[in-house]
Design a protein around this motif. Structure first.
Motif, short mmCIF file in Angstrom:
data_model
loop_
_atom_site.label_atom_id
_atom_site.label_comp_id
_atom_site.label_asym_id
_atom_site.label_seq_id
_atom_site.Cartn_x
_atom_site.Cartn_y
_atom_site.Cartn_z
N THR A 156 -5.76 -3.69 -1.63
CA THR A 156 -5.33 -2.36 -1.01
C THR A 156 -5.17 -0.94 -2.15
N PRO A 157 -6.37 -1.12 -2.91
CA PRO A 157 -6.13 0.20 -3.77
C PRO A 157 -5.97 0.91 -2.67
N ARG A 158 -6.13 1.57 -1.52
CA ARG A 158 -5.71 2.88 -1.08
C ARG A 158 -3.91 2.95 -1.10
N MET A 159 -3.29 1.92 -0.42
CA MET A 159 -1.83 1.80 -0.05
C MET A 159 -1.69 1.95 -1.58
N VAL A 204 6.04 12.89 0.20
CA VAL A 204 5.27 12.19 -0.23
C VAL A 204 6.11 11.06 0.83
N ARG A 205 7.39 11.08 0.52
CA ARG A 205 7.51 9.01 0.79
C ARG A 205 8.04 9.86 2.13
N LEU A 206 8.72 10.66 3.32
CA LEU A 206 8.48 10.92 4.28
C LEU A 206 6.86 11.36 5.22
N GLY A 207 6.39 12.09 4.64
CA GLY A 207 5.36 13.37 5.55
C GLY A 207 4.33 12.26 4.89
N LEU A 208 3.75 11.49 4.28
CA LEU A 208 2.93 10.59 3.88
C LEU A 208 3.02 9.21 3.90
N GLY A 209 4.10 9.43 3.30
CA GLY A 209 4.65 7.21 3.78
C GLY A 209 4.55 6.17 5.02
N ILE A 210 5.25 7.44 5.21
CA ILE A 210 5.76 6.59 7.46
C ILE A 210 4.31 6.69 8.27
N TRP A 212 1.56 6.46 6.79
CA TRP A 212 0.55 5.16 5.96
C TRP A 212 0.36 3.89 6.15
N SER A 213 2.09 3.87 6.31
CA SER A 213 2.81 2.73 6.39
C SER A 213 2.01 1.53 8.16
N VAL A 214 2.42 2.69 9.10
CA VAL A 214 1.35 2.56 10.20
C VAL A 214 0.49 1.65 9.76
N ARG A 215 -0.66 2.45 8.87
CA ARG A 215 -2.12 1.90 8.81
C ARG A 215 -2.77 0.91 8.08
N PHE A 216 -1.05 0.91 6.96
CA PHE A 216 -1.11 0.01 5.93
C PHE A 216 -0.97 -1.74 7.01
N TRP A 217 -0.07 -1.90 7.94
CA TRP A 217 0.25 -2.76 8.47
C TRP A 217 -0.31 -3.19 9.77
N HIS A 218 -1.82 -2.02 10.32
CA HIS A 218 -2.90 -1.76 11.15
C HIS A 218 -4.00 -3.39 10.13
N ALA A 240 6.60 -7.10 3.68
CA ALA A 240 7.69 -7.52 3.29
C ALA A 240 7.94 -6.40 2.14
N ALA A 241 7.46 -5.82 0.86
CA ALA A 241 7.26 -5.13 -0.01
C ALA A 241 7.43 -4.19 1.15
N ASN A 242 6.54 -3.02 2.21
CA ASN A 242 6.45 -2.43 2.47
C ASN A 242 7.46 -1.68 3.82
N ILE A 243 8.19 -2.54 4.70
CA ILE A 243 9.27 -3.11 4.83
C ILE A 243 10.69 -2.62 3.97
N GLY A 244 10.79 -2.73 3.09
CA GLY A 244 12.33 -2.01 1.95
C GLY A 244 11.73 -1.09 1.91
N LEU A 245 10.43 -1.07 1.09
CA LEU A 245 10.17 0.85 0.47
C LEU A 245 10.73 1.66 1.27
N ASN A 246 10.28 1.75 2.87
CA ASN A 246 10.07 2.55 4.37
C ASN A 246 12.16 2.99 4.65
N PHE A 247 12.49 1.30 4.30
CA PHE A 247 13.89 1.86 4.44
C PHE A 247 15.13 2.27 3.15
N LEU A 248 14.30 1.97 1.94
CA LEU A 248 15.17 3.49 1.29
C LEU A 248 14.81 4.14 1.36
N THR A 249 13.08 4.49 1.65
CA THR A 249 12.88 6.02 2.03
C THR A 249 13.87 6.35 2.67
N VAL A 250 14.28 5.78 4.14
CA VAL A 250 15.10 6.54 5.32
C VAL A 250 15.96 6.34 4.59
N PHE A 251 16.62 5.70 4.21
CA PHE A 251 18.63 5.70 2.59
C PHE A 251 18.64 6.93 2.29
#
Length: 271
Positions: A156-159, A204-210, A212-218, A240-251
């Protein structure tokens, strides 16, 4: 035809990385001499940068703890700037990771991942040497090291590049932390870096991260369903790391917004 060819390329690459008994080497190219050398050199350079900056402050009569923290802020800020620029270049110009976001291989991305893995090696050692800095700092360093070793498979080099692009906010974060530590009277400068940190973090983290995370899961779930993955365990770790990262981003976005509103109320009351 192109999808079939990409599938053949992935199969050939995974076969080439397999061990003699046919099992998969989970480290992939992370276990090769060039990648190990880059990681080791990066860790040594980061440690040297930390030592030189902290020693300079000790000579100016700052305490050891203050000097060590300042050295860590300087090193993390420099790494964040370099890593985010390397990631930006790869995301904009590296067609390989766009065409094959699951196993695309390029020397530029492998170098960037090894460079960051080396930084996290230094960070892990530093956190263990300073347990008072907290388990959260140690956990972040260990997770970062694990994920950027995994990314060197390559996987997953792009993510993974987007993860390095997240470091774009790190120089601003460490700049205002450094000012708070060494020059807390520079309030306007501190506020400027705080504002820049909030802006880059949200962008970066909200505008791009969230999204791109949807695409990453797919991407990962499709690979698991179609049997195109090299390791189920690695896929689950990344999810699991992506879930944790997005949780921290929102928090942290919530906390930054609260601090910004509190600062605005203080300024309005002062006026």
């Amino acid at each position: 035809f192109s999808k079939h060819k990409q599938g053949e390329d992935r199969t050939a690459r995974r076969t080439a990385m397999a061990t003699p008994n046919g099992t998969m080497n989970l480290l992939g190219e992370a276990a090769t001499v060039p990648q190990i050398t880059t990681m080791a050199a990066s860790a040594v350079i980061c440690w040297g940068m930390h030592r030189s900056s902290s020693e300079m402050l000790r000579r100016r009569d700052y305490s050891r703890d203050t000097s060590d923290k300042a050295g860590a802020y300087v090193t993390a800020g420099v790494h964040g700037l370099i890593a985010s620029l390397l990631a930006m270049r790869a995301l904009m110009f590296d067609e390989v990771i766009v065409k094959d976001p699951l196993y695309g291989r390029s020397d530029a991305t492998l170098f960037a991942f090894a460079l960051s893995a080396g930084f996290f090696i230094y960070d892990v050692v530093l956190c263990f040497a300073n347990p008072a800095w907290g388990l959260d700092a140690t956990g972040h360093a260990i997770a970062g090291l694990l994920l950027y070793v995994i990314a060197q498979f390559p996987f997953t080099p792009r993510m993974a590049c987007l993860g390095l692009l997240f470091e774009l906010s790190t120089p601003m974060l460490n700049a205002f932390k450094l000012l708070q530590l060494l020059a807390d009277h520079r309030t306007q400068l501190i506020q400027m870096f705080q504002a820049l940190f909030a802006l880059t973090f949200w962008t970066v983290r909200l505008g791009l991260g969230i999204p791109w995370s949807v695409r990453f899961w797919h991407l990962i779930l499709s690979a698991l369903a179609e049997g195109r993955h090299h390791s189920t365990l690695i896929c689950l770790i990344c999810l699991a790391a992506n879930i944790g990262l997005n949780f921290l981003t929102v928090f942290w976005s919530y906390k930054i917004a609260r601090l910004a509103m509190r600062g605005g109320k203080k300024r309005s009351n002062a006026d």
